[in-house]
Design a protein around this motif. Sequence first.
Motif, PDB file in Angstrom:
ATOM      1  N   LEU A  12       0.854  -1.195   0.000  1.00 49.53           N
ATOM      2  CA  LEU A  12       0.000   0.000   0.000  1.00 49.53           C
ATOM      3  C   LEU A  12       0.883   1.236   0.000  1.00 49.53           C
ATOM      4  N   GLU A  13       0.379   2.322  -0.599  1.00 45.15           N
ATOM      5  CA  GLU A  13       1.120   3.582  -0.652  1.00 45.15           C
ATOM      6  C   GLU A  13       0.206   4.722  -0.214  1.00 45.15           C
ATOM      7  N   ARG A  14       0.763   5.658   0.552  1.00 44.06           N
ATOM      8  CA  ARG A  14       0.024   6.845   0.974  1.00 44.06           C
ATOM      9  C   ARG A  14       0.958   8.058   0.899  1.00 44.06           C
ATOM     10  N   GLU A  15       0.421   9.221   0.516  1.00 43.47           N
ATOM     11  CA  GLU A  15       1.254  10.421   0.405  1.00 43.47           C
ATOM     12  C   GLU A  15       0.764  11.500   1.370  1.00 43.47           C
ATOM     13  N   THR A  16       1.712  12.166   2.029  1.00 46.13           N
ATOM     14  CA  THR A  16       1.391  13.307   2.888  1.00 46.13           C
ATOM     15  C   THR A  16       2.305  14.465   2.484  1.00 46.13           C
ATOM     16  N   LYS A  20       5.503  21.831   2.086  1.00 43.22           N
ATOM     17  CA  LYS A  20       5.875  21.661   0.670  1.00 43.22           C
ATOM     18  C   LYS A  20       6.768  20.456   0.383  1.00 43.22           C
ATOM     19  N   SER A  21       7.230  19.743   1.419  1.00 39.62           N
ATOM     20  CA  SER A  21       7.943  18.479   1.190  1.00 39.62           C
ATOM     21  C   SER A  21       6.915  17.368   1.020  1.00 39.62           C
ATOM     22  N   ARG A  22       7.115  16.544  -0.001  1.00 40.84           N
ATOM     23  CA  ARG A  22       6.225  15.385  -0.208  1.00 40.84           C
ATOM     24  C   ARG A  22       6.825  14.157   0.472  1.00 40.84           C
ATOM     25  N   PHE A  23       5.993  13.449   1.212  1.00 44.21           N
ATOM     26  CA  PHE A  23       6.406  12.201   1.863  1.00 44.21           C
ATOM     27  C   PHE A  23       5.515  11.084   1.330  1.00 44.21           C
ATOM     28  N   ILE A  24       6.115  10.162   0.569  1.00 43.44           N
ATOM     29  CA  ILE A  24       5.361   9.044  -0.009  1.00 43.44           C
ATOM     30  C   ILE A  24       5.732   7.795   0.777  1.00 43.44           C
ATOM     31  N   ALA A  25       4.784   7.297   1.553  1.00 46.97           N
ATOM     32  CA  ALA A  25       5.047   6.135   2.405  1.00 46.97           C
ATOM     33  C   ALA A  25       4.544   4.864   1.732  1.00 46.97           C
ATOM     34  N   ARG A  26       5.360   3.839   1.768  1.00 52.84           N
ATOM     35  CA  ARG A  26       4.998   2.533   1.203  1.00 52.84           C
ATOM     36  C   ARG A  26       5.155   1.473   2.288  1.00 52.84           C
ATOM     37  N   MET A  99       8.818   2.132   3.789  1.00 50.61           N
ATOM     38  CA  MET A  99       9.748   3.049   3.123  1.00 50.61           C
ATOM     39  C   MET A  99       9.058   4.402   3.009  1.00 50.61           C
ATOM     40  N   VAL A 100       9.792   5.473   3.250  1.00 50.16           N
ATOM     41  CA  VAL A 100       9.230   6.813   3.076  1.00 50.16           C
ATOM     42  C   VAL A 100      10.124   7.589   2.111  1.00 50.16           C
ATOM     43  N   VAL A 101       9.553   7.928   0.966  1.00 46.17           N
ATOM     44  CA  VAL A 101      10.249   8.672  -0.083  1.00 46.17           C
ATOM     45  C   VAL A 101      10.004  10.158   0.166  1.00 46.17           C
ATOM     46  N   ARG A 102      11.085  10.969   0.208  1.00 43.13           N
ATOM     47  CA  ARG A 102      10.898  12.404   0.456  1.00 43.13           C
ATOM     48  C   ARG A 102      11.379  13.238  -0.731  1.00 43.13           C
ATOM     49  N   TYR A 103      10.503  14.098  -1.191  1.00 42.08           N
ATOM     50  CA  TYR A 103      10.874  15.139  -2.146  1.00 42.08           C
ATOM     51  C   TYR A 103      10.925  16.463  -1.378  1.00 42.08           C
ATOM     52  N   PHE A 104      12.105  17.057  -1.308  1.00 49.38           N
ATOM     53  CA  PHE A 104      12.311  18.279  -0.523  1.00 49.38           C
ATOM     54  C   PHE A 104      11.576  19.457  -1.166  1.00 49.38           C
ATOM     55  N   GLY A 105      10.858  20.195  -0.340  1.00 46.73           N
ATOM     56  CA  GLY A 105      10.044  21.292  -0.867  1.00 46.73           C
ATOM     57  C   GLY A 105      10.645  22.664  -0.694  1.00 46.73           C
TER      58      GLY A 105
END
Length: 201
Positions: A12-16, A20-26, A99-105
């Motif tokens: 499962l994947e969820r985004e928060t 302005k930073s995106r955190f995509i948790a899997r 896993m948490v993917v971060r895109y810096f905002g």
Amino acid sequence: MKKDYPVPAGYLERETEVKKSRFIARVAPVSSRDEVKTWLEQAHKDHPDARHICWAYQIGRPGSAAEAAMNDDGEPSGTAGKPILSVIQHKDMGDVLVMVVRYFGGIKLGAGGLVRAYAGAAESVLSAVGRVVQQPVVDTRVTLSFADEQPLRHWCEVHGATLDSVDYGSPVHARLSVPENLVGEFGAFCDAHKLDYSFER
């Protein structure tokens, strides 16, 4: 291998978003370090431009995990992997990788902000994923003739047992995972078909 504890029902994947930073948790079910590696490689393929891919996992029974690890992937020490692992442990779930993917905002969050963001991302995905409790099973070896294979497969399908491997020698050797509560019934089936069998406990 007995697993009478909750594990994730699937991927499962969820985004928060935090400042302005995106955190995509899997979240994904895992039972070995190799599976963890495969999932992480996939995350890096899916998000090659991400600033960080932080993670934590635990394999085995919650509270007494056989193996656990975490990684901050370049974030300040203790601000990513540790909060993710803490959430996993709080959820009382085994065989789980987050896993948490971060895109810096562009806005720095500070150490406390990072801890809250990574914990929040892990919480969002772990709260949403289904949980399944796998029934305890007993590893079983059976020696049979080729003609007995089909009845054995049928018994497994009807009773929720798993035929793990079949070695087509003479005679045929099979390895099964039989639900612990059906060991007696399986023994009766083998006796009726004159099959040699042994349980590994």
